[in-house]
Design a protein around this motif. Structure first.
Motif, PDB file in Angstrom:
ATOM      1  N   ARG A 125     -25.977  24.809 -34.086  1.00 23.31           N
ATOM      2  CA  ARG A 125     -25.524  23.415 -34.098  1.00 23.31           C
ATOM      3  C   ARG A 125     -25.023  23.039 -32.711  1.00 23.31           C
ATOM      4  NH1 ARG A 125     -25.823  21.045 -38.752  1.00 23.31           N
ATOM      5  NH2 ARG A 125     -25.977  22.295 -40.647  1.00 23.31           N
ATOM      6  N   ARG A 126     -25.510  21.907 -32.217  1.00 17.47           N
ATOM      7  CA  ARG A 126     -25.102  21.381 -30.922  1.00 17.47           C
ATOM      8  C   ARG A 126     -24.654  19.943 -31.125  1.00 17.47           C
ATOM      9  NH1 ARG A 126     -28.924  23.721 -26.098  1.00 17.47           N
ATOM     10  NH2 ARG A 126     -28.606  25.933 -26.575  1.00 17.47           N
ATOM     11  N   GLY A 127     -23.395  19.790 -31.530  1.00 15.84           N
ATOM     12  CA  GLY A 127     -22.912  18.474 -31.918  1.00 15.84           C
ATOM     13  C   GLY A 127     -23.608  18.050 -33.196  1.00 15.84           C
ATOM     14  N   ASP A 128     -24.262  16.889 -33.175  1.00 16.35           N
ATOM     15  CA  ASP A 128     -25.018  16.421 -34.338  1.00 16.35           C
ATOM     16  C   ASP A 128     -26.453  16.914 -34.320  1.00 16.35           C
ATOM     17  OD1 ASP A 128     -22.827  15.020 -35.329  1.00 16.35           O
ATOM     18  OD2 ASP A 128     -23.330  13.212 -34.185  1.00 16.35           O
ATOM     19  N   ASP A 129     -26.858  17.574 -33.249  1.00 19.66           N
ATOM     20  CA  ASP A 129     -28.223  18.083 -33.113  1.00 19.66           C
ATOM     21  C   ASP A 129     -28.294  19.545 -33.565  1.00 19.66           C
ATOM     22  OD1 ASP A 129     -28.727  15.623 -31.991  1.00 19.66           O
ATOM     23  OD2 ASP A 129     -28.611  16.364 -29.923  1.00 19.66           O
ATOM     24  N   LEU A 157     -41.458  32.379 -27.365  1.00 15.87           N
ATOM     25  CA  LEU A 157     -41.103  33.756 -27.680  1.00 15.87           C
ATOM     26  C   LEU A 157     -42.375  34.542 -28.000  1.00 15.87           C
ATOM     27  CD1 LEU A 157     -38.127  32.938 -30.089  1.00 15.87           C
ATOM     28  CD2 LEU A 157     -38.023  33.361 -27.618  1.00 15.87           C
ATOM     29  N   ASN A 158     -42.261  35.853 -28.067  1.00 13.99           N
ATOM     30  CA  ASN A 158     -43.433  36.673 -28.366  1.00 13.99           C
ATOM     31  C   ASN A 158     -44.003  36.375 -29.747  1.00 13.99           C
ATOM     32  OD1 ASN A 158     -43.342  38.009 -25.907  1.00 13.99           O
ATOM     33  ND2 ASN A 158     -41.995  39.636 -26.683  1.00 13.99           N
ATOM     34  N   ASP A 159     -43.112  36.095 -30.702  1.00 11.88           N
ATOM     35  CA  ASP A 159     -43.574  35.876 -32.069  1.00 11.88           C
ATOM     36  C   ASP A 159     -43.047  34.556 -32.639  1.00 11.88           C
ATOM     37  OD1 ASP A 159     -40.910  36.500 -32.245  1.00 11.88           O
ATOM     38  OD2 ASP A 159     -41.129  37.835 -33.986  1.00 11.88           O
ATOM     39  N   GLY A 160     -42.778  33.584 -31.765  1.00 12.46           N
ATOM     40  CA  GLY A 160     -42.258  32.316 -32.263  1.00 12.46           C
ATOM     41  C   GLY A 160     -41.891  31.376 -31.130  1.00 12.46           C
ATOM     42  N   TYR A 161     -40.966  30.486 -31.415  1.00 11.88           N
ATOM     43  CA  TYR A 161     -40.577  29.477 -30.427  1.00 11.88           C
ATOM     44  C   TYR A 161     -39.203  28.922 -30.768  1.00 11.88           C
ATOM     45  CZ  TYR A 161     -42.150  26.341 -34.163  1.00 11.88           C
ATOM     46  OH  TYR A 161     -42.314  25.717 -35.374  1.00 11.88           O
ATOM     47  N   VAL A 162     -38.625  28.222 -29.805  1.00  9.98           N
ATOM     48  CA  VAL A 162     -37.336  27.550 -29.975  1.00  9.98           C
ATOM     49  C   VAL A 162     -37.567  26.059 -29.796  1.00  9.98           C
ATOM     50  CG1 VAL A 162     -34.981  27.306 -29.103  1.00  9.98           C
ATOM     51  CG2 VAL A 162     -36.091  29.566 -29.117  1.00  9.98           C
ATOM     52  N   ALA A 163     -36.932  25.246 -30.646  1.00 10.56           N
ATOM     53  CA  ALA A 163     -37.102  23.797 -30.574  1.00 10.56           C
ATOM     54  C   ALA A 163     -35.794  23.108 -30.947  1.00 10.56           C
ATOM     55  CB  ALA A 163     -38.214  23.342 -31.515  1.00 10.56           C
ATOM     56  N   ASP A 164     -35.607  21.918 -30.399  1.00 14.95           N
ATOM     57  CA  ASP A 164     -34.429  21.113 -30.700  1.00 14.95           C
ATOM     58  C   ASP A 164     -34.762  20.068 -31.756  1.00 14.95           C
ATOM     59  OD1 ASP A 164     -32.773  22.419 -28.857  1.00 14.95           O
ATOM     60  OD2 ASP A 164     -33.499  21.159 -27.216  1.00 14.95           O
ATOM     61  N   VAL A 165     -33.770  19.757 -32.590  1.00 17.03           N
ATOM     62  CA  VAL A 165     -33.907  18.722 -33.619  1.00 17.03           C
ATOM     63  C   VAL A 165     -32.797  17.700 -33.390  1.00 17.03           C
ATOM     64  CG1 VAL A 165     -34.056  18.245 -36.086  1.00 17.03           C
ATOM     65  CG2 VAL A 165     -34.765  20.480 -35.210  1.00 17.03           C
ATOM     66  N   SER A 166     -33.173  16.446 -33.152  1.00 18.71           N
ATOM     67  CA  SER A 166     -32.186  15.408 -32.859  1.00 18.71           C
ATOM     68  C   SER A 166     -31.423  15.010 -34.120  1.00 18.71           C
ATOM     69  CB  SER A 166     -32.870  14.176 -32.271  1.00 18.71           C
ATOM     70  OG  SER A 166     -33.653  13.530 -33.261  1.00 18.71           O
ATOM     71  N   ALA A 167     -30.289  14.351 -33.930  1.00 11.01           N
ATOM     72  CA  ALA A 167     -29.480  13.886 -35.058  1.00 11.01           C
ATOM     73  C   ALA A 167     -30.267  12.928 -35.936  1.00 11.01           C
ATOM     74  CB  ALA A 167     -28.210  13.214 -34.541  1.00 11.01           C
ATOM     75  N   GLU A 168     -31.111  12.087 -35.323  1.00  8.90           N
ATOM     76  CA  GLU A 168     -31.946  11.150 -36.085  1.00  8.90           C
ATOM     77  C   GLU A 168     -32.873  11.893 -37.026  1.00  8.90           C
ATOM     78  OE1 GLU A 168     -34.114   7.504 -37.103  1.00  8.90           O
ATOM     79  OE2 GLU A 168     -32.109   7.917 -36.319  1.00  8.90           O
ATOM     80  N   THR A 169     -33.503  12.948 -36.515  1.00 10.93           N
ATOM     81  CA  THR A 169     -34.418  13.739 -37.345  1.00 10.93           C
ATOM     82  C   THR A 169     -33.661  14.493 -38.428  1.00 10.93           C
ATOM     83  OG1 THR A 169     -35.946  13.992 -35.487  1.00 10.93           O
ATOM     84  CG2 THR A 169     -36.172  15.552 -37.300  1.00 10.93           C
ATOM     85  N   VAL A 170     -32.525  15.054 -38.080  1.00 12.40           N
ATOM     86  CA  VAL A 170     -31.710  15.765 -39.077  1.00 12.40           C
ATOM     87  C   VAL A 170     -31.361  14.836 -40.242  1.00 12.40           C
ATOM     88  CG1 VAL A 170     -29.495  16.893 -39.497  1.00 12.40           C
ATOM     89  CG2 VAL A 170     -30.767  17.404 -37.410  1.00 12.40           C
TER      90      VAL A 170
END
Length: 220
Positions: A17-21, A55-68
């Motif tokens: 969790r990064r604030g509302d994101d 990543l070798n077997d995946g990825y990292v992504a951000d989700v905005s507060a609007e999307t959440v």
């Protein structure tokens, strides 16, 4: 842009969790990530997410507060299985339908029934989205392109064939669950064309009318 044909099922291994994101880490040994680079889009349970770390077997992504706020991500936990699809290329088969990855809202699963080897679901959509759901039209459920087999107000019925069930998270769904839905892209744009300017007398009313659509064969 996506097609709603799922390439792999992944797992959320970290939710930060990064604030509302949110920042998600998604693992999938099956998804071919050899051609994925930073900034690419991957539909994750129907939500278009931008890869911020490979990543070798995946990825990292951000989700905005609007999307959440508009999706089921607010309720997801580590270990959640998610449907994955990389963005289409000019050579991709359009096996499903045009999917933007911009989820419109969340629908609830009312019933799960076995019909021969298939699974039948009845779901209820938010009333604000019900007008976009048509008999034999397309809808995206957690990123999966499906055909609507029956509509009763805001309720609609889907039939999931064995292959789709086994290759997606739809096999896990039960009554009481919630799913991300994206309505038909064309239906949303038609509404905008038809009613643009209706609430503003300074704007020209669209020339696209119900009569024109009927004459052109778009309405039964």
């Amino acid at each position: 842009m996506f097609t709603g044909i799922i390439e792999s099922v992944g797992t959320l291994t970290k939710i930060e969790r990064r604030g509302d994101d949110l920042r998600l880490t998604v693992a999938s040994a099956k998804l071919d990530l050899s051609d994925v680079k930073l900034g690419d889009s991957i539909a994750t349970n129907g939500v278009c997410l931008t890869v911020v770390q490979c990543l070798n077997d995946g990825y990292v992504a951000d989700v905005s507060a609007e999307t959440v706020a508009l999706t089921g991500f607010s309720r997801y936990q580590v270990g959640q299985r998610v449907n994955l699809e990389k963005a289409v290329t000019p050579m991709t088969r359009l096996g499903g339908h045009m999917v933007s990855g911009h989820v419109d809202g969340v629908a609830s699963v009312d019933e799960r029934l076995n019909r021969g080897q298939a699974i039948e679901f009845w779901l209820t959509a938010p009333t604000t989205l019900a007008r976009y759901i048509a008999h034999k039209g397309s809808i995206t459920i957690d990123g999966v392109s499906l055909t609507v087999n029956e509509v009763q107000g805001a309720r609609f019925r889907l039939t999931i064939v064995p292959h789709t069930a086994s290759e997606t998270t739809l096999i896990d769904l039960k009554a009481g669950d919630s799913v991300n839905i994206e309505v038909d892209l064309i239906a949303r744009h038609l509404e905008r064309l038809m009613f643009y300017g209706e609430q503003d007398s300074t704007q020209k009313r669209s020339e696209v009318t119900m009569e024109l659509l009927a004459r052109s064969g778009f309405l039964r």
